[in-house]
Design a protein around this motif. Structure first.
Motif, PDB file in Angstrom:
ATOM      1  N   ARG A  35       0.825  -1.227   0.000  1.00  0.00           N
ATOM      2  CA  ARG A  35       0.000   0.000   0.000  1.00  0.00           C
ATOM      3  C   ARG A  35       0.852   1.267   0.000  1.00  0.00           C
ATOM      4  NH1 ARG A  35      -2.633   1.000   4.388  1.00  0.00           N
ATOM      5  NH2 ARG A  35      -1.203  -0.220   5.664  1.00  0.00           N
ATOM      6  N   ILE A  36       2.102   1.169  -0.404  1.00  0.00           N
ATOM      7  CA  ILE A  36       3.025   2.304  -0.421  1.00  0.00           C
ATOM      8  C   ILE A  36       3.261   2.739  -1.869  1.00  0.00           C
ATOM      9  CG2 ILE A  36       5.372   3.090   0.099  1.00  0.00           C
ATOM     10  CD1 ILE A  36       5.408   0.921   2.332  1.00  0.00           C
ATOM     11  N   LEU A  37       3.041   4.011  -2.155  1.00  0.00           N
ATOM     12  CA  LEU A  37       3.435   4.568  -3.444  1.00  0.00           C
ATOM     13  C   LEU A  37       4.910   4.936  -3.338  1.00  0.00           C
ATOM     14  CD1 LEU A  37       0.433   6.851  -4.502  1.00  0.00           C
ATOM     15  CD2 LEU A  37       1.269   4.804  -5.668  1.00  0.00           C
ATOM     16  N   LEU A  38       5.745   4.174  -4.015  1.00  0.00           N
ATOM     17  CA  LEU A  38       7.193   4.317  -3.846  1.00  0.00           C
ATOM     18  C   LEU A  38       7.692   5.507  -4.662  1.00  0.00           C
ATOM     19  CD1 LEU A  38       9.636   3.160  -2.437  1.00  0.00           C
ATOM     20  CD2 LEU A  38       9.970   1.622  -4.377  1.00  0.00           C
ATOM     21  N   ILE A  39       7.528   6.686  -4.138  1.00  0.00           N
ATOM     22  CA  ILE A  39       7.984   7.902  -4.815  1.00  0.00           C
ATOM     23  C   ILE A  39       9.509   7.934  -4.944  1.00  0.00           C
ATOM     24  CG2 ILE A  39       8.026  10.430  -4.651  1.00  0.00           C
ATOM     25  CD1 ILE A  39       5.256  10.275  -3.431  1.00  0.00           C
ATOM     26  N   PRO A  40      10.289   7.416  -3.980  1.00  0.00           N
ATOM     27  CA  PRO A  40      11.762   7.438  -4.150  1.00  0.00           C
ATOM     28  C   PRO A  40      12.288   6.452  -5.179  1.00  0.00           C
ATOM     29  CG  PRO A  40      11.129   7.195  -1.825  1.00  0.00           C
ATOM     30  CD  PRO A  40       9.913   6.958  -2.634  1.00  0.00           C
ATOM     31  N   LEU A  41      11.420   5.777  -5.942  1.00  0.00           N
ATOM     32  CA  LEU A  41      11.900   4.809  -6.924  1.00  0.00           C
ATOM     33  C   LEU A  41      12.845   5.460  -7.933  1.00  0.00           C
ATOM     34  CD1 LEU A  41      11.802   1.979  -8.183  1.00  0.00           C
ATOM     35  CD2 LEU A  41       9.777   2.708  -9.452  1.00  0.00           C
ATOM     36  N   GLY A  42      12.554   6.700  -8.326  1.00  0.00           N
ATOM     37  CA  GLY A  42      13.417   7.386  -9.288  1.00  0.00           C
ATOM     38  C   GLY A  42      14.825   7.597  -8.772  1.00  0.00           C
ATOM     39  N   GLU A  43      14.990   7.698  -7.461  1.00  0.00           N
ATOM     40  CA  GLU A  43      16.338   7.881  -6.910  1.00  0.00           C
ATOM     41  C   GLU A  43      17.185   6.625  -7.095  1.00  0.00           C
ATOM     42  OE1 GLU A  43      14.960  11.179  -6.669  1.00  0.00           O
ATOM     43  OE2 GLU A  43      13.725   9.850  -5.454  1.00  0.00           O
ATOM     44  N   PHE A  44      16.554   5.457  -7.106  1.00  0.00           N
ATOM     45  CA  PHE A  44      17.325   4.248  -7.401  1.00  0.00           C
ATOM     46  C   PHE A  44      17.841   4.290  -8.837  1.00  0.00           C
ATOM     47  CE2 PHE A  44      14.659   2.621  -3.869  1.00  0.00           C
ATOM     48  CZ  PHE A  44      15.674   2.173  -3.045  1.00  0.00           C
ATOM     49  N   VAL A  45      17.042   4.882  -9.740  1.00  0.00           N
ATOM     50  CA  VAL A  45      17.475   5.015 -11.133  1.00  0.00           C
ATOM     51  C   VAL A  45      18.702   5.923 -11.219  1.00  0.00           C
ATOM     52  CG1 VAL A  45      16.804   5.765 -13.445  1.00  0.00           C
ATOM     53  CG2 VAL A  45      15.128   4.638 -11.972  1.00  0.00           C
ATOM     54  N   THR A  46      18.609   7.112 -10.646  1.00  0.00           N
ATOM     55  CA  THR A  46      19.716   8.066 -10.753  1.00  0.00           C
ATOM     56  C   THR A  46      20.929   7.614  -9.938  1.00  0.00           C
ATOM     57  OG1 THR A  46      18.697   9.363  -8.963  1.00  0.00           O
ATOM     58  CG2 THR A  46      18.222  10.025 -11.221  1.00  0.00           C
ATOM     59  N   PHE A  47      20.715   7.065  -8.753  1.00  0.00           N
ATOM     60  CA  PHE A  47      21.838   6.579  -7.953  1.00  0.00           C
ATOM     61  C   PHE A  47      22.565   5.455  -8.688  1.00  0.00           C
ATOM     62  CE2 PHE A  47      21.080   7.930  -3.289  1.00  0.00           C
ATOM     63  CZ  PHE A  47      20.689   9.196  -3.708  1.00  0.00           C
ATOM     64  N   GLY A  48      21.807   4.550  -9.331  1.00  0.00           N
ATOM     65  CA  GLY A  48      22.441   3.476 -10.078  1.00  0.00           C
ATOM     66  C   GLY A  48      23.260   3.998 -11.241  1.00  0.00           C
ATOM     67  N   ALA A  49      22.695   4.955 -11.981  1.00  0.00           N
ATOM     68  CA  ALA A  49      23.411   5.513 -13.134  1.00  0.00           C
ATOM     69  C   ALA A  49      24.656   6.270 -12.705  1.00  0.00           C
ATOM     70  CB  ALA A  49      22.472   6.432 -13.922  1.00  0.00           C
ATOM     71  N   LEU A  50      24.527   7.120 -11.690  1.00  0.00           N
ATOM     72  CA  LEU A  50      25.666   7.927 -11.250  1.00  0.00           C
ATOM     73  C   LEU A  50      26.740   7.077 -10.568  1.00  0.00           C
ATOM     74  CD1 LEU A  50      23.723  11.058  -9.932  1.00  0.00           C
ATOM     75  CD2 LEU A  50      24.988  10.827 -12.069  1.00  0.00           C
ATOM     76  N   THR A  51      26.321   6.029  -9.887  1.00  0.00           N
ATOM     77  CA  THR A  51      27.301   5.116  -9.290  1.00  0.00           C
ATOM     78  C   THR A  51      28.096   4.399 -10.375  1.00  0.00           C
ATOM     79  OG1 THR A  51      25.923   4.770  -7.326  1.00  0.00           O
ATOM     80  CG2 THR A  51      27.583   3.097  -7.806  1.00  0.00           C
ATOM     81  N   MET A  52      27.403   3.933 -11.405  1.00  0.00           N
ATOM     82  CA  MET A  52      28.082   3.278 -12.521  1.00  0.00           C
ATOM     83  C   MET A  52      29.042   4.242 -13.212  1.00  0.00           C
ATOM     84  SD  MET A  52      28.078   0.362 -14.310  1.00  0.00           S
ATOM     85  CE  MET A  52      28.373  -0.271 -15.971  1.00  0.00           C
ATOM     86  N   ALA A  53      28.621   5.490 -13.378  1.00  0.00           N
ATOM     87  CA  ALA A  53      29.492   6.485 -14.023  1.00  0.00           C
ATOM     88  C   ALA A  53      30.737   6.746 -13.184  1.00  0.00           C
ATOM     89  CB  ALA A  53      28.720   7.786 -14.242  1.00  0.00           C
ATOM     90  N   ALA A  54      30.563   6.843 -11.865  1.00  0.00           N
ATOM     91  CA  ALA A  54      31.714   7.076 -10.989  1.00  0.00           C
ATOM     92  C   ALA A  54      32.679   5.900 -11.025  1.00  0.00           C
ATOM     93  CB  ALA A  54      31.231   7.334  -9.559  1.00  0.00           C
ATOM     94  N   ILE A  55      32.139   4.683 -11.054  1.00  0.00           N
ATOM     95  CA  ILE A  55      33.002   3.498 -11.116  1.00  0.00           C
ATOM     96  C   ILE A  55      33.808   3.489 -12.407  1.00  0.00           C
ATOM     97  CG2 ILE A  55      32.951   0.980 -11.353  1.00  0.00           C
ATOM     98  CD1 ILE A  55      30.673   0.926  -9.344  1.00  0.00           C
ATOM     99  N   GLN A  56      33.178   3.842 -13.515  1.00  0.00           N
ATOM    100  CA  GLN A  56      33.890   3.853 -14.791  1.00  0.00           C
ATOM    101  C   GLN A  56      34.982   4.916 -14.833  1.00  0.00           C
ATOM    102  OE1 GLN A  56      30.985   4.102 -17.953  1.00  0.00           O
ATOM    103  NE2 GLN A  56      30.489   1.929 -17.809  1.00  0.00           N
ATOM    104  N   LEU A  57      34.815   5.971 -14.041  1.00  0.00           N
ATOM    105  CA  LEU A  57      35.850   7.000 -13.961  1.00  0.00           C
ATOM    106  C   LEU A  57      36.930   6.653 -12.938  1.00  0.00           C
ATOM    107  CD1 LEU A  57      33.662  10.244 -14.137  1.00  0.00           C
ATOM    108  CD2 LEU A  57      35.119   9.285 -15.944  1.00  0.00           C
ATOM    109  N   GLY A  58      36.774   5.531 -12.250  1.00  0.00           N
ATOM    110  CA  GLY A  58      37.746   5.125 -11.250  1.00  0.00           C
ATOM    111  C   GLY A  58      37.575   5.818  -9.914  1.00  0.00           C
ATOM    112  N   LYS A  59      36.406   6.437  -9.680  1.00  0.00           N
ATOM    113  CA  LYS A  59      36.147   7.133  -8.420  1.00  0.00           C
ATOM    114  C   LYS A  59      35.266   6.259  -7.528  1.00  0.00           C
ATOM    115  CE  LYS A  59      36.115  11.655 -10.727  1.00  0.00           C
ATOM    116  NZ  LYS A  59      35.290  12.858 -11.008  1.00  0.00           N
TER     117      LYS A  59
END
Length: 345
Positions: A35-59
């Motif tokens: 019964r929860i509208l998961l509004i923070p779902l989009g943050e998993f999208v951006t956190f996943g993308a930005l984490t992957m980008a940081a890893i590829q940069l070696g950070k």
């Protein structure tokens, strides 16, 4: 508009629609079970993308420290509950393992040559960091309020979203990022060139949707989650834990969100606050499905992606208005066709 432009716009719309469909299914899954509208779902999208980008940069993306901190808070809450009741040694061991997992992830992120790893291993590291945040979020913020009214859960969900946006700014900064594409090859379809990254997004989305369908129709855990969605009290009487169901659905939503971010990061630049708009378009698809029907929600989400793509050609300034206006007629229609009984005080 000629045929070539129409095919290009359709390609973009289908790619975006596939991601929106995944998010719409995640929103429906979490809502029907908890019964929860998961509004923070989009943050998993951006956190996943930005984490992957940081890893590829070696950070080191610092998400591992967020994982460790939230894991300690979650285990602290579990330990407090254990001290108030009878101590269960098995649960204590489970807490130790969870903290150990977070510590191992911190060590790996600090010692591995991140930029030199194969892309598949970089994606697995990103998912290993992001997926546990789902059940941890449920344990800390929603499990203590599991029996609260839906409005309270919605307010908490909004608060968690706002907090995660601030955490995203702290962890990743205001700059946007893209990742390297999975493949640079392209395929000719008449006069139009199809990028392989687009095919990756569509194929992985279709595969994941089919896997979810099979899991919920054929597996014991899938049927348990469906039972919890139909009747929480009845499921509890049959021995199905609503706590397990909530954590499982949040873990699945975190996985789908992070994977969606990894898929679209080579296509578009994402920022720390880009997730809300992305998840909101998935929410429009979920509303088209009445927050009940998975197939209709998926079809509606793909339609949202197509309308958004063609709106960028005809009226780019108003594309967001056009997309979000779609929700109004469906809400009116659902309101006129549904028959609900007022809850007792």
């Amino acid at each position: 508009m000629n045929f070539q432009i129409a095919v290009l716009l359709g390609q973009d719309g289908l790619t975006n629609g596939a991601i929106y469909a995944l998010l719409a299914l995640s929103i429906l899954l979490v809502f029907t079970v908890t019964r929860i509208l998961l509004i923070p779902l989009g943050e998993f999208v951006t956190f996943g993308a930005l984490t992957m980008a940081a890893i590829q940069l070696g950070k080191t993306p610092s998400v591992e420290w967020l994982l460790l901190a939230l894991m300690l808070v979650s285990c602290g809450m579990d330990l407090y509950d254990q001290l108030r009741t009878r101590i269960n040694s098995r649960k204590i061991q489970h807490m130790v393992l969870k903290v150990g997992y977070a510590v191992v992830m911190v060590i790996l992120m600090q010692t591995l040559p991140l930029a030199e790893l194969p892309m598949a291993f970089q994606a697995l590291l990103t998912l290993a960091l992001m997926v546990p945040l789902g059940p941890i979020m449920y344990r800390i913020f929603f499990q203590p309020l599991a029996d609260a009214p839906s409005l309270v859960l919605l307010i908490v969900s909004i608060a968690v979203h706002v907090s995660m946006v601030g955490v995203g700014l702290l962890l990743f900064g205001p700059e946007g990022a893209r990742t390297q594409p999975f493949s640079d090859s392209s395929f000719a379809l008449g006069p139009v060139m199809l990028k392989s990254q687009t095919l990756w997004v569509i194929l992985v989305s279709i595969l994941l949707i089919i896997t979810l369908f099979v899991a919920f129709e054929r597996t014991l855990y899938g049927k348990a989650l469906r039972a919890t969605a139909v009747n929480r009290t009845g499921a509890r009487l049959l021995g199905i834990s609503p706590v397990f169901a909530g954590k499982a659905t949040f873990a699945l939503a975190a996985f789908i969100g992070a994977l969606s971010g990894i898929l679209i990061a080579p296509i578009t630049t994402l920022y720390f606050d880009s997730g809300f708009i992305i998840s909101l378009k998935g929410f429009v698809g979920a509303i088209i499905g009445g927050l009940v029907s998975y197939p209709i929600a998926a079809i509606g989400a793909v339609a949202v992606g197509m309308i958004e793509a063609f709106s960028m050609f005809w009226a780019s300034t108003y594309k967001e208005i056009i997309v979000f206006t779609l929700i109004i007629p469906f809400l009116i229609w659902r309101s006129m066709t549904s028959h609900h009984v007022e809850d007792d005080e």
